[in-house]
Scaffold this motif. Structure first.
Motif, mmCIF file in Angstrom:
data_model
loop_
_atom_site.group_PDB
_atom_site.id
_atom_site.type_symbol
_atom_site.label_atom_id
_atom_site.label_comp_id
_atom_site.label_asym_id
_atom_site.label_seq_id
_atom_site.Cartn_x
_atom_site.Cartn_y
_atom_site.Cartn_z
ATOM 1 N N PHE A 1 0.814 -1.212 0.000
ATOM 2 C CA PHE A 1 0.000 0.000 0.000
ATOM 3 C C PHE A 1 0.856 1.273 0.000
ATOM 4 N N ARG A 2 2.168 1.079 -0.260
ATOM 5 C CA ARG A 2 3.114 2.195 -0.426
ATOM 6 C C ARG A 2 3.197 3.092 0.807
ATOM 7 N N PHE A 3 3.107 2.480 1.992
ATOM 8 C CA PHE A 3 3.361 3.224 3.219
ATOM 9 C C PHE A 3 4.863 3.384 3.400
ATOM 10 N N SER A 4 5.292 4.542 3.853
ATOM 11 C CA SER A 4 6.700 4.731 4.199
ATOM 12 C C SER A 4 6.936 4.137 5.584
ATOM 13 N N LEU A 5 7.831 3.169 5.654
ATOM 14 C CA LEU A 5 8.096 2.524 6.942
ATOM 15 C C LEU A 5 8.691 3.523 7.914
ATOM 16 N N GLY A 6 8.149 3.568 9.107
ATOM 17 C CA GLY A 6 8.619 4.513 10.116
ATOM 18 C C GLY A 6 7.794 4.414 11.376
ATOM 19 N N PHE A 7 7.647 5.523 12.090
ATOM 20 C CA PHE A 7 6.917 5.535 13.356
ATOM 21 C C PHE A 7 5.470 5.075 13.176
ATOM 22 N N ALA A 8 4.813 5.573 12.131
ATOM 23 C CA ALA A 8 3.394 5.262 11.916
ATOM 24 C C ALA A 8 3.176 3.774 11.664
ATOM 25 N N THR A 9 4.055 3.148 10.895
ATOM 26 C CA THR A 9 3.882 1.723 10.600
ATOM 27 C C THR A 9 4.142 0.866 11.844
ATOM 28 N N ILE A 10 5.101 1.270 12.672
ATOM 29 C CA ILE A 10 5.328 0.543 13.931
ATOM 30 C C ILE A 10 4.080 0.644 14.812
ATOM 31 N N LEU A 11 3.523 1.857 14.912
ATOM 32 C CA LEU A 11 2.341 2.071 15.747
ATOM 33 C C LEU A 11 1.169 1.224 15.253
ATOM 34 N N MET A 12 0.927 1.230 13.936
ATOM 35 C CA MET A 12 -0.174 0.430 13.386
ATOM 36 C C MET A 12 0.049 -1.056 13.631
ATOM 37 N N ALA A 13 1.299 -1.499 13.491
ATOM 38 C CA ALA A 13 1.621 -2.912 13.725
ATOM 39 C C ALA A 13 1.371 -3.294 15.175
ATOM 40 N N HIS A 14 1.768 -2.434 16.106
ATOM 41 C CA HIS A 14 1.583 -2.728 17.531
ATOM 42 C C HIS A 14 0.101 -2.738 17.901
ATOM 43 N N ILE A 15 -0.660 -1.814 17.345
ATOM 44 C CA ILE A 15 -2.102 -1.807 17.608
ATOM 45 C C ILE A 15 -2.712 -3.112 17.112
ATOM 46 N N THR A 16 -2.284 -3.549 15.926
ATOM 47 C CA THR A 16 -2.832 -4.762 15.322
ATOM 48 C C THR A 16 -2.608 -5.988 16.189
ATOM 49 N N LYS B 1 9.790 -1.110 11.058
ATOM 50 C CA LYS B 1 10.371 0.200 11.329
ATOM 51 C C LYS B 1 11.122 0.719 10.107
ATOM 52 N N GLY B 2 11.293 2.020 10.070
ATOM 53 C CA GLY B 2 12.015 2.657 8.977
ATOM 54 C C GLY B 2 13.257 3.370 9.484
ATOM 55 N N PRO B 3 13.962 4.079 8.608
ATOM 56 C CA PRO B 3 15.190 4.761 9.007
ATOM 57 C C PRO B 3 14.925 5.883 9.995
ATOM 58 N N VAL C 1 20.840 14.213 8.879
ATOM 59 C CA VAL C 1 21.182 12.795 8.735
ATOM 60 C C VAL C 1 20.116 11.943 9.414
ATOM 61 N N VAL C 2 19.499 11.061 8.629
ATOM 62 C CA VAL C 2 18.589 10.050 9.182
ATOM 63 C C VAL C 2 19.400 8.762 9.249
ATOM 64 N N TYR C 3 19.629 8.270 10.455
ATOM 65 C CA TYR C 3 20.603 7.195 10.655
ATOM 66 C C TYR C 3 19.926 5.922 11.140
ATOM 67 N N GLU C 4 20.204 4.817 10.473
ATOM 68 C CA GLU C 4 19.663 3.514 10.877
ATOM 69 C C GLU C 4 20.788 2.493 10.881
ATOM 70 N N GLU C 5 20.676 1.521 11.794
ATOM 71 C CA GLU C 5 21.738 0.528 11.951
ATOM 72 C C GLU C 5 21.224 -0.873 11.644
ATOM 73 N N TYR C 6 22.120 -1.741 11.186
ATOM 74 C CA TYR C 6 21.785 -3.153 10.969
ATOM 75 C C TYR C 6 22.840 -4.028 11.628
ATOM 76 N N GLU C 7 22.571 -5.334 11.679
ATOM 77 C CA GLU C 7 23.433 -6.247 12.430
ATOM 78 C C GLU C 7 24.316 -7.095 11.527
ATOM 79 N N THR C 8 23.803 -7.500 10.381
ATOM 80 C CA THR C 8 24.569 -8.346 9.461
ATOM 81 C C THR C 8 24.294 -7.926 8.021
#
Length: 625
Positions: free
Chosen positions: A122-137, A207-209, A330-337
Motif C-alpha cells: 500500500f506504499r506506506f513509508s516505513l517509520g513511526f506510523a507503521t510501527i504504531l499500526m503494527a503494535h495496535i494490530t 520500522k524505517g530509518p 542525517v537520518v541514521y539507521e543501523e543493521y546487524e549483518t
C-alpha cells in the motif's frame, strides 16, 4: 523441619535465578570498565552519559510513546470488538473468537513479515506510523481476550432494566456494564502496554530509518557489544518498576470506605495521588520527553541523507559535525549483518542514500544492479584513501565505480600468553586437544569455513564440493574442543581470561589488548581473510548528491581519525593514520599489518545463491552434530 528447610532452599534458588541477572546488570552499570569481564572501579558516569546519549534516549521515548499510544488505541478497539462479539449468536461468537486467537498463536516473525509486505503493497513509508499500526494490530486480540470473560459475567438483565427505566443505551452502558468490565479493560491495557514495550520482531520488520525502539537499538549493538549506558538505563527501569509496585501495594485500600463510615481527607488525598496524579505525571513525562528527544532528530524535505550502517560503526559526534557544517540532516539507521541489510535494500521499501556493506555483499549488489555509480568529482577527499586499498577493492568492485573504502581488517587468532604453552602461528592450534573447552569459534558460516579451508590449504572462496566436505569434517572433528560459538562475546571472554584462544576480527583484538595486555593477536601462516567495508549508494537513492557529500566528509582525515578512535577498526585513510598520536597504535601490526602478511590473505567473494545455500546446509549439519 527438613521439609521447611528444603522449601526455604527451593525458594532461595528461585529468587537467585530471578534476580541474579538483574543484580549483575545493576553492578555492571557502576563498573568503570566498558567490558563486563573486568572490574574497573566504581563510577556513576554511565548514568550521566545515558542522558547525554540522544540515540538511546530517543529509542527509550519512542518505545514508551508507541507502547502508550498502541495500548490506548488497542484497548478502545478491543473493548468495542469484545462487546460486539459478545452480542453475536453462540456459533458466530465461537468462530470470531477462533479467528481472534490466530494472531496470538501465530509466530511473531510471520506477523512481522506479513505486516511489512502489507505496508509496502500500500506504499506506506516505513517509520513511526507503521510501527504504531503494527503494535495496535497485534495488541487488539490480547485486549479482547481480557475483556470477554468480564462481559460473560455481566448480567444483561440489569442493563435492560436501566433501559426500561429511561436510560439511553450509552448512559446505561457506562453506568451499568462498564464498571463491571473495567478490571478486564484495565488488564487488557496493561497487557497491551507490556507486549508493545517488549516487542522486537514485529518492530524490526516494520520500522524505517531514523526510528528505533530499545529492543532494536540493543540488537543493533551486538557487533560491538552492549553499551554500559544500556546497563544504566535498564537499572533505572527496574528501579522505576520496583517503586511503582511498592506505591501500589502501600496505597490506601479501596475497601477502607466500606469498613469505615468516615474517610479522612488525608486518606482521600493519598488515594488521589496514587490513583490519579502518579499515572498522569508518568504520561506527561513520557510524552514531553518523547517530543523533546524526538524533535532533535526530526527531518523534513529533501535536505537530508538516509544512512544505513552497522551498529556502533560511526562516531555519533561525526553526524553532529556534518549536520552543522553542511546543513544536511542525517537520518541514521543501523543493521546487524550483511544478510539483514541486503533484503531491505533489495526490496526498495526504503530508499537509503548511503549503505556500508562488506566486500562480498558489494559484489552481490553490483551483480544484481542495486548500486549507482559514484560521481568521484563530488568526492575530492578520495585522494586520502591509500592506493593499496583501492586496488584491493577491485576484487569485488572491478572498476572502483561503486564503492569507497571505509574500514578494513583481518581475521586471526587472539590468544592469552599466560594460558598457552608457546606462541601461536597456525590454525592447527584450534584442533589441539590441550586447549579443549578453551577455544572460541566465530558463529558465522563463512568465517568458520574460512578457518578450515585455509588450514587445509584451500581458498576460502572454494566452491569445490570435495573441499567443502573436507572442511565440514574438520569442523565436526573440532566441535568437542570448542567452548562456544560466539560473535561479540569473544571480546569479554578473552578479556576475562575465560578462554585461552579465540577467532576474532583485528579491530576487536585492538580493544581487547587495551583491556588485557596478556592477549596477543596473530594472522596464521596458512593465511586468512582480509575484509573491507565500503560506502555505496543504492540505485534508488533519492538524495545522491547529499550521499556523495556525506562520503566525502567521512574521507576527511580528521573525521576518519575520529571514527578510528571510536570503533578501533583499521582505517584505509592514509592521512588519518598520520594523525594517530599514540605511536604504538599508529604502528600497530594488528591495525596495520605488513604487506607480506596480507599476501597470504583473501577477500570474501559472493559465490552465488546456490553456493550460499550449500554453505548454509553444511553449516547446519555441523551445528546439529
Amino acid at each position: 523441619m527438613i521439609k521447611n528447610t528444603l522449601q526455604k532452599i527451593y525458594l532461595g534458588l528461585i529468587f537467585i535465578l530471578l534476580y541474579a541477572p538483574i543484580i549483575t546488570l545493576v553492578v555492571l552499570s557502576f563498573n568503570n570498565s566498558k567490558t563486563r569481564a573486568k572490574w574497573g572501579g566504581f563510577t556513576g558516569k554511565w548514568y550521566v552519559a545515558l542522558f547525554q546519549n540522544e540515540q538511546i534516549m530517543n529509542a527509550l521515548y519512542t518505545t514508551l510513546i508507541i507502547a502508550l499510544l498502541s495500548a490506548l488505541i488497542a484497548t478502545l478497539i478491543g473493548t468495542a470488538a469484545a462487546i460486539g462479539i459478545q452480542a453475536m449468536r453462540k456459533r458466530v461468537r465461537t468462530a470470531m473468537m477462533a479467528v481472534t486467537n490466530i494472531p496470538m498463536l501465530n509466530a511473531d516473525i510471520v506477523t512481522g513479515i506479513s505486516l511489512m509486505l502489507l505496508f509496502i503493497a500500500f506504499r506506506f513509508s516505513l517509520g513511526f506510523a507503521t510501527i504504531l499500526m503494527a503494535h495496535i494490530t497485534f495488541n487488539i486480540p490480547y485486549v479482547i481476550l481480557s475483556v470477554m470473560p468480564k462481559l460473560k459475567q455481566t448480567n444483561r438483565r440489569t442493563y435492560e432494566a436501566a433501559l426500561d427505566l429511561g436510560a439511553s443505551p450509552i448512559y446505561a452502558f457506562f453506568k451499568v456494564v462498564f464498571p463491571d468490565i473495567l478490571p478486564g479493560v484495565f488488564s487488557g491495557f496493561l497487557l497491551a502496554f507490556t507486549m508493545s514495550l517488549d516487542d522486537f520482531v514485529i518492530t524490526h520488520f516494520t520500522k524505517g530509518p531514523g526510528v528505533d525502539t530499545l529492543s532494536t537499538k540493543i540488537y543493533s549493538e551486538v557487533r560491538k557489544g552492549i553499551k554500559p549506558e544500556m546497563y544504566a538505563l535498564s537499572t533505572l527501569l527496574f528501579v522505576s518498576v520496583l517503586i511503582l509496585l511498592i506505591l501500589v501495594n502501600v496505597s490506601p485500600s479501596s475497601k477502607e470506605g466500606s469498613t469505615r463510615k468516615y474517610v479522612s481527607k488525608k486518606s482521600k488525598a493519598a488515594r488521589f495521588v496514587f490513583r490519579r496524579l502518579v499515572p498522569a505525571v508518568m504520561a506527561i513525562v513520557i510524552i514531553a520527553g518523547g517530543f523533546f528527544y524526538g524533535s532533535k532528530r526530526s527531518v523534513s524535505g529533501d535536505n537530508q541523507v538516509i544512512v544505513y550502517n552497522w551498529g556502533e560503526y560511526l562516531d555519533p559526534e561525526v553526524i553532529t559535525i556534518f549536520e552543522e557544517e553542511t546543513g544536511i540532516s542525517v537520518v541514521y539507521e543501523e543493521y546487524e549483518t550483511n544478510e539483514i541489510m541486503y533484503p531491505k535494500v533489495q526490496s526498495g521499501a526504503i530508499a537509503y542514500d548511503v549503505v556500508c556493506p562488506s566486500d562480498y555483499m558489494i559484489q552481490r549488489m553490483i551483480e544484481n544492479d542495486l548500486l549507482a555509480e559514484i560521481n568521484f568529482d563530488h568526492i575530492p577527499n578520495i585522494k586520502n584513501i591509500g592506493t593499496q586499498y583501492m586496488e584491493q577493492s577491485r576484487q569485488f568492485d572491478a572498476e572502483n565505480k561503486y564503492s569507497v573504502p571505509y574500514c578494513w581488517g583481518t581475521v586471526g587468532i587472539l590468544y592469552n600468553k599466560k594460558m598457552v604453552e608457546e606462541p601461536i602461528d597456525s590454525w592447527s592450534v584450534l584442533w589441539d586437544e590441550t586447549y579443549k573447552d578453551n577455544i572460541l569459534m566465530q558463529d558465522s558460516v563463512r568465517d568458520a569455513f574460512a578457518v578450515a579451508l585455509k588450514y587445509l590449504g584451500y581458498s576460502l572462496n572454494s566452491t569445490d564440493l570435495d573441499e567443502l566436505e573436507a572442511a565440514k569434517a574438520l569442523l565436526i572433528e573440532q566441535k568437542p574442543l570448542v567452548q562456544a560459538y560466539v560473535i561479540d562475546q569473544v571480546r569479554d571472554k578473552m578479556i576475562g581470561n575465560e578462554a585461552a584462544i579465540g577467532v576474532i576480527y583485528s579491530g576487536e583484538a585492538i580493544y581487547t589488548q587495551l583491556e588485557n595486555p596478556d592477549l596477543e593477536y596473530v594472522i596464521p601462516k596458512e593465511g586468512s581473510n582480509v575484509w573491507i567495508d565500503s560506502w555505496v549508494i543504492p540505485k534508488n537513492a533519492k538524495h545522491k548528491e547529499n550521499a556523495e557529500a556525506f562520503i566525502n566528509f567521512l574521507c576527511r582525515p580528521d573525521i576518519a581519525k575520529m571514527n578510528f578512535d571510536y570503533i578501533t577498526y583499521s582505517t584505509p585513510n592514509i592521512e588519518a593514520r598520520k594523525l594517530i598520536e599514540d605511536p604504538a597504535i599508529r604502528n600497530s601490526t594488528i591495525a596495520f599489518p605488513d604487506a607480506s602478511e596480507l599476501e597470504r590473505c583473501e577477500t570474501f567473494q559472493f559465490l552465488g545463491d546456490e553456493n550460499d545455500v550449500l554453505y548454509n546446509e553444511l553449516w547446519r549439519e555441523i551445528k546439529s552434530k
